[in-house]
Design a protein around this motif. Sequence first.
Motif: not given
Length: 84
Positions: A13-16, A20-27, A36-45, A56-59
């Motif tokens: 999920k995180s890799v996907f 996806l987000i990187t592609q959106w920000l580039v194009t 929103i990532d309640f597990k801390g957001g490390a993958e999206f930091a 990025l919201v984690t709380e």
Amino acid sequence: MHLGVCGVTGFGKSVFLRGLITQWLVTAPEICIVGIDFKGGAEFAFLDKLGRNFLLVTEHERAAAVLAQVFAEYQRRAAMLAKS
């Protein structure tokens, strides 16, 4: 648009989402993304550090407030479209 992604641990999920987000920000640099990532957001930091168009919201408490702001903006834009 909103997107929910679910799956079991190790499903990619995180890799996907990172791709996806990187592609959106580039194009589409004008896009704004709220993650929103309640597990801390490390993958999206790294996206949060870009400082542009990504929040990025984690709380839990902050997520409710951010979603209320997003919904208010949605309603404002829908009303503008309805008038035109």
